[in-house]
Design a protein around this motif. Structure first.
Motif, PDB file in Angstrom:
ATOM      1  N   SER A 160      -0.755  -7.021   0.979  1.00 18.95           N
ATOM      2  CA  SER A 160      -1.278  -5.824   1.632  1.00 18.95           C
ATOM      3  C   SER A 160      -2.752  -5.974   1.980  1.00 18.95           C
ATOM      4  O   SER A 160      -3.212  -5.446   3.004  1.00 18.95           O
ATOM      5  CB  SER A 160      -1.077  -4.611   0.713  1.00 18.95           C
ATOM      6  N   THR A 161      -3.518  -6.698   1.158  1.00 15.65           N
ATOM      7  CA  THR A 161      -4.962  -6.831   1.369  1.00 15.65           C
ATOM      8  C   THR A 161      -5.300  -7.872   2.419  1.00 15.65           C
ATOM      9  O   THR A 161      -6.167  -7.648   3.275  1.00 15.65           O
ATOM     10  CB  THR A 161      -5.650  -7.205   0.038  1.00 15.65           C
ATOM     11  N   TYR A 162      -4.620  -8.997   2.392  1.00 18.31           N
ATOM     12  CA  TYR A 162      -5.032 -10.122   3.224  1.00 18.31           C
ATOM     13  C   TYR A 162      -4.127 -10.412   4.410  1.00 18.31           C
ATOM     14  O   TYR A 162      -4.521 -11.146   5.324  1.00 18.31           O
ATOM     15  CB  TYR A 162      -5.120 -11.390   2.363  1.00 18.31           C
ATOM     16  N   ILE A 163      -2.914  -9.890   4.422  1.00 17.06           N
ATOM     17  CA  ILE A 163      -1.985 -10.242   5.508  1.00 17.06           C
ATOM     18  C   ILE A 163      -1.631  -9.045   6.365  1.00 17.06           C
ATOM     19  O   ILE A 163      -1.826  -9.068   7.590  1.00 17.06           O
ATOM     20  CB  ILE A 163      -0.702 -10.883   4.928  1.00 17.06           C
ATOM     21  N   ALA A 164      -1.085  -8.001   5.776  1.00 13.87           N
ATOM     22  CA  ALA A 164      -0.607  -6.868   6.576  1.00 13.87           C
ATOM     23  C   ALA A 164      -0.740  -5.583   5.761  1.00 13.87           C
ATOM     24  O   ALA A 164       0.053  -5.348   4.844  1.00 13.87           O
ATOM     25  CB  ALA A 164       0.833  -7.078   7.017  1.00 13.87           C
ATOM     26  N   ASP A 165      -1.724  -4.793   6.096  1.00 14.79           N
ATOM     27  CA  ASP A 165      -1.931  -3.532   5.393  1.00 14.79           C
ATOM     28  C   ASP A 165      -0.757  -2.584   5.654  1.00 14.79           C
ATOM     29  O   ASP A 165      -0.321  -2.418   6.789  1.00 14.79           O
ATOM     30  CB  ASP A 165      -3.233  -2.882   5.870  1.00 14.79           C
ATOM     31  N   GLY A 166      -0.228  -1.985   4.606  1.00 17.03           N
ATOM     32  CA  GLY A 166       0.872  -1.043   4.744  1.00 17.03           C
ATOM     33  C   GLY A 166       2.244  -1.665   4.718  1.00 17.03           C
ATOM     34  O   GLY A 166       3.251  -0.947   4.747  1.00 17.03           O
ATOM     35  N   VAL A 167       2.309  -2.995   4.620  1.00 15.07           N
ATOM     36  CA  VAL A 167       3.613  -3.663   4.670  1.00 15.07           C
ATOM     37  C   VAL A 167       4.421  -3.406   3.405  1.00 15.07           C
ATOM     38  O   VAL A 167       5.653  -3.454   3.433  1.00 15.07           O
ATOM     39  CB  VAL A 167       3.417  -5.175   4.900  1.00 15.07           C
ATOM     40  N   VAL A 168       3.748  -3.124   2.290  1.00 16.81           N
ATOM     41  CA  VAL A 168       4.467  -2.925   1.026  1.00 16.81           C
ATOM     42  C   VAL A 168       5.360  -1.688   1.105  1.00 16.81           C
ATOM     43  O   VAL A 168       6.524  -1.711   0.686  1.00 16.81           O
ATOM     44  CB  VAL A 168       3.470  -2.812  -0.140  1.00 16.81           C
TER      45      VAL A 168
END
Length: 299
Positions: A160-168
């Motif tokens: 979520s921090t380094y790749i895609a925010d909100g993906v979790v």
């Protein structure tokens, strides 16, 4: 009865009767009342005895699929639901705590990753110990869930921090959607779990895992992304395949739970069902997280 789940693949609810459970339900004129037609190595054999006949509380006078009066130490759907809720709740709780207490900023990323990898190894060991035990151990199962949650919390925070925010959140919702979809399809009879279905899923799963291991080895010794199965177009394809395999695992697990309830499995077996379902849902979540990360990372 057997399942594709790593726990159930060694021993299902039926400890002594091989691959029972994967076949069609008996029709009128089939095996005698009180017998399990899937309790032998041949899933289509007739006249085999109920694998839980040694359980004094198991139903002895009902036919497969007929209404039963559950009593005493017999596993019910409520038992499976409550144990699964406890196991998944432990995973979620430790994942949230790990997200909050193990920061993934550059200064602490290495330490958090180290803790996550250590937790994953402990979870693996606990799952293997449980899979070789004759009886389910709630302590081992909840311990596995706790350490698995630590791993998932750190990995999810990093993605979520380094790749895609909100993906979790998207991965969680996707996992819930897959679970609900498979459950509805199974209950409606759109998915029929047979021996052929089981064999196909197991073969596909073995091939999938071998390819992932090969990709990991190539990435470790050759650098880069190995064979490219975890990124780009191939990564998307393999992510979809991973989610589909997880959905198939769910169908097999639902079949196992259904047969265990029908044939009067001991109540303690509900912990084994919860263990297997949790492992399957973790598989789906990780594959969903990876797939969505690749899709959003390519935007």
């Amino acid at each position: 009865m057997r399942s594709s789940n790593p726990v159930f693949s060694r021993r299902g609810f039926s400890r002594d009767n091989g691959t029972a459970g994967y076949g069609q339900q008996p029709q009128a004129g089939g095996p005698a009342v009180g017998t399990n037609p899937y309790a032998t190595g041949n899933p289509y054999a007739e006249g085999a005895t109920n694998p839980y006949a040694t359980n004094p509380y198991a139903p002895q006078d009902t036919q497969f699929g007929a209404p039963q009066q559950t009593r005493g130490n017999v596993m019910t759907i409520d038992d499976v639901v409550s144990r699964t809720a406890m196991t998944l709740g432990t995973v979620v709780l430790t994942a949230v705590l790990s997200w909050l207490l193990l920061p993934v900023d550059p200064a602490n990323l290495g330490k958090s990753y180290g803790i996550a990898i250590g937790a994953a190894l402990v979870a693996l060991v606990l799952s293997l110990v449980q899979s070789f035990k004759r009886k389910p151990s709630p302590a081992l199962i909840l311990g596995y869930a706790a350490f698995e949650g630590v791993f998932l919390g750190v990995i999810s925070a990093a993605v979520s921090t380094y790749i895609a925010d909100g993906v979790v959140i998207q991965a969680v919702l996707g996992t819930m959607a897959v679970f609900a979809g498979v459950l509805i399809a199974y209950k409606m009879g759109w998915i029929r779990v047979t021996r052929r279905f089981y064999g196909f899923v197991m073969a596909a799963a073995m091939g999938f895992v071998l390819l992932m291991v090969a990709n990991l080895l190539f990435s470790v010794f050759g650098g880069g992304d190995g064979l490219g199965f975890r990124s780009g177009g191939l990564g998307i394809v393999f992510g979809i395949v991973g989610v589909i395999l997880g959905a198939c695992f769910l169908a097999l697990d639902f079949k196992q739970v259904e047969d265990g309830v029908t044939y009067g499995a001991p109540r303690e077996e509900a912990w084994l069902a919860a263990f297997g379902l949790t492992m399957t849902l973790v598989w789906i979540y990780l594959e969903m997280l990876r797939l969505l990360s690749i899709l959003q990372g390519d935007d």
